[in-house]
Motif scaffolding. Structure first.
Motif, mmCIF file in Angstrom:
data_model
loop_
_atom_site.group_PDB
_atom_site.id
_atom_site.type_symbol
_atom_site.label_atom_id
_atom_site.label_comp_id
_atom_site.label_asym_id
_atom_site.label_seq_id
_atom_site.Cartn_x
_atom_site.Cartn_y
_atom_site.Cartn_z
ATOM 1 N N PHE A 107 0.851 -1.184 0.000
ATOM 2 C CA PHE A 107 0.000 0.000 0.000
ATOM 3 C C PHE A 107 0.893 1.242 0.000
ATOM 4 C CE2 PHE A 107 0.555 -1.485 4.347
ATOM 5 C CZ PHE A 107 1.004 -0.351 5.004
ATOM 6 N N GLN A 172 -9.285 -0.029 8.030
ATOM 7 C CA GLN A 172 -9.908 -1.306 7.716
ATOM 8 C C GLN A 172 -11.422 -1.254 7.526
ATOM 9 O OE1 GLN A 172 -7.783 -2.480 10.954
ATOM 10 N NE2 GLN A 172 -6.127 -3.423 9.822
ATOM 11 N N SER A 175 -12.439 2.565 4.195
ATOM 12 C CA SER A 175 -11.996 2.535 2.802
ATOM 13 C C SER A 175 -11.580 1.122 2.425
ATOM 14 C CB SER A 175 -10.816 3.502 2.624
ATOM 15 O OG SER A 175 -10.227 3.354 1.356
ATOM 16 N N PRO A 176 -11.808 0.708 1.161
ATOM 17 C CA PRO A 176 -11.393 -0.637 0.748
ATOM 18 C C PRO A 176 -9.881 -0.778 0.561
ATOM 19 C CG PRO A 176 -12.337 0.534 -1.106
ATOM 20 C CD PRO A 176 -12.565 1.403 0.098
ATOM 21 N N THR A 177 -9.143 0.329 0.613
ATOM 22 C CA THR A 177 -7.689 0.258 0.569
ATOM 23 C C THR A 177 -7.124 0.836 1.856
ATOM 24 O OG1 THR A 177 -7.233 2.453 -0.366
ATOM 25 C CG2 THR A 177 -7.838 0.695 -1.909
ATOM 26 N N PHE A 178 -5.832 0.617 2.086
ATOM 27 C CA PHE A 178 -5.184 1.108 3.304
ATOM 28 C C PHE A 178 -4.776 2.584 3.215
ATOM 29 C CE2 PHE A 178 -3.297 -2.891 5.555
ATOM 30 C CZ PHE A 178 -4.563 -3.457 5.608
ATOM 31 N N THR A 179 -4.821 3.176 2.018
ATOM 32 C CA THR A 179 -4.175 4.466 1.805
ATOM 33 C C THR A 179 -4.649 5.548 2.766
ATOM 34 O OG1 THR A 179 -3.807 3.963 -0.520
ATOM 35 C CG2 THR A 179 -3.701 6.260 0.102
#
Length: 289
Positions: A107, A172, A175-179
Motif C-alpha cells: 500500500f 480497515q 476505505s477498501p484500501t489502506f491508503t
C-alpha cells in the motif's frame, strides 16, 4: 556513514535556521551543505562514488543536542509499505480478523504524511483509534527497474527508522484500501538520519523496539520478515521504476495496539528504536493543539 537534514539556531528563521545536510559523528553533526547542497535526496544517486569525499569533509560542527533534526529524505516520490510481513504479527492480525495475505501486500503512504524524527504526531479529530507500527525503512539510491533479488542490495542507499502510524477505523472499515488510514498528516516520521548501507552488515538481523510512555510494546528481530528486503525490491521494481529517495517500509513486528485496544492518546510519547540506526521520539498531540 550517518547523514541527516537539520536546522541550527531558530528553526523558523533564515541563515542559521535554514535546512542543512550534515554528517553525524557520535554526538556531533558536521555541516556538508557547501559540499552537497541542502537536499540529501539529490546526493543519493552518486553517494557511493562521493563517500570518501563526504566522510573527509571538514565543515562547521554542531552538537546534536543543539540542532533540530528534519526528515532525512526530502520530497521522496514514493513511500511504499508492506502489510503483515512479520510472521508473528500476521498471527496477531489474523486473530483480530485480518487474514494473512497469500502474496506480498503493498500500500501507499502518501508522502505528505512524512514527519521529522522528533515531530509531534497529530491524533485526528475524526478518530480515537491511532496505532503505532515500528518498521525498518529502506531508502533507494539508484533509479532501477526489474531488479533481481540477487542485485537488490546494489540499489539500496541506506536504512532508517520509521513508524507507520495508522488510524485503524479508517484503515480497515472506512476505505477498501489502506491508503487513507495510513496517510494522515504527520503519521510518517522517519529518521533520525540515513545510515548508509555499508554500515549495516545484515539488515535482516536487527533488533527493533517500540515503547509508549516507557512501556515496551514491540521487541523483535527483523529476521521474522516473511518476505525479506531483497524479495520486496524485486517485487516492487517488477511493477514500477524505483527512484533515488523512494522509501520502503518493510513491515512491523508483533505488539501493535489494536488487538488489545491500546490506542494512542494525546500526551503519549512513542519511542521507536532500531539497532544501529537510532531512535524516533514522537509525542501524540490532539488535532486542536
Amino acid at each position: 556513514m550517518k547523514l541527516a537534514r537539520f536546522r541550527s539556531g531558530n528553526p523558523g528563521g533564515t541563515g542559521a535556521g535554514a535546512v542543512r545536510v550534515g554528517r553525524v559523528d557520535g554526538d556531533t553533526i558536521t555541516d556538508l551543505t557547501d559540499l552537497v547542497g541542502d537536499s540529501l535526496r539529490a546526493v543519493l544517486s552518486d553517494l557511493s562514488e562521493r563517500a570518501e569525499e563526504i566522510k573527509a569533509h571538514e565543515g562547521e560542527t554542531f552538537a546534536l543536542a543543539d540542532v533540530t533534526l528534519e526528515a532525512p529524505i526530502d520530497t521522496p516520490q514514493k513511500y511504499l509499505a508492506i502489510g503483515m510481513n512479520y510472521a508473528e504479527h500476521a498471527k496477531e492480525a489474523a486473530a483480530d480478523g485480518i487474514p494473512t495475505p497469500k502474496n506480498q501486500f503493498w500500500f501507499n503512504k502518501q508522502v505528505s504524511c512524512i514527519n521529522a524524527p522528533n515531530g509531534d504526531v497529530v491524533r485526528p479529530a475524526v478518530s480515537d483509534k491511532l496505532d503505532y507500527e515500528a518498521e525498518l525503512g529502506v531508502v533507494i539510491g539508484k533509479e532501477c527497474k526489474n531488479v533481481t533479488r540477487e542485485n537488490a542490495a546494489s540499489v539500496i542507499a541506506g536504512y532508517l527508522v520509521t513508524n507507520d502510524f495508522s488510524v485503524r477505523d479508517w484503515l480497515q472499515k472506512r476505505s477498501p484500501t489502506f491508503t487513507l488510514g495510513k496517510s494522515f498528516d504527520t503519521h510518517g516520521p522517519i529518521g533520525p538520519w540515513l545510515t548508509t548501507a555499508d554500515e549495516i552488515a545484515d539488515p535482516h538481523n536487527l533488533r527493533i523496539r517500540l515503547s509508549v510512555n516507557g512501556e515496551e510494546r514491540q521487541n523483535d528481530l527483523t529476521n521474522d520478515m516473511i518476505y525479506d528486503i531483497f524479495d520486496q525490491i524485486e517485487e516492487l521494481s517488477t511493477v514500477m521504476t524505483l527512484n533515488p529517495g523512494d522509501i520502503i517500509a518493510t513491515g512491523t513486528p508483533k505488539g501493535i495496539g489494536a488487538p488489545k485496544g491500546q490506542f494512542l492518546a494525546p500526551g503519549d510519547v512513542v519511542e521507536t528504536e532500531i539497532e544501529g540506526l537510532g531512535t524516533l521520539r514522537n509525542t501524540v498531540v490532539s488535532s486542536d493543539a
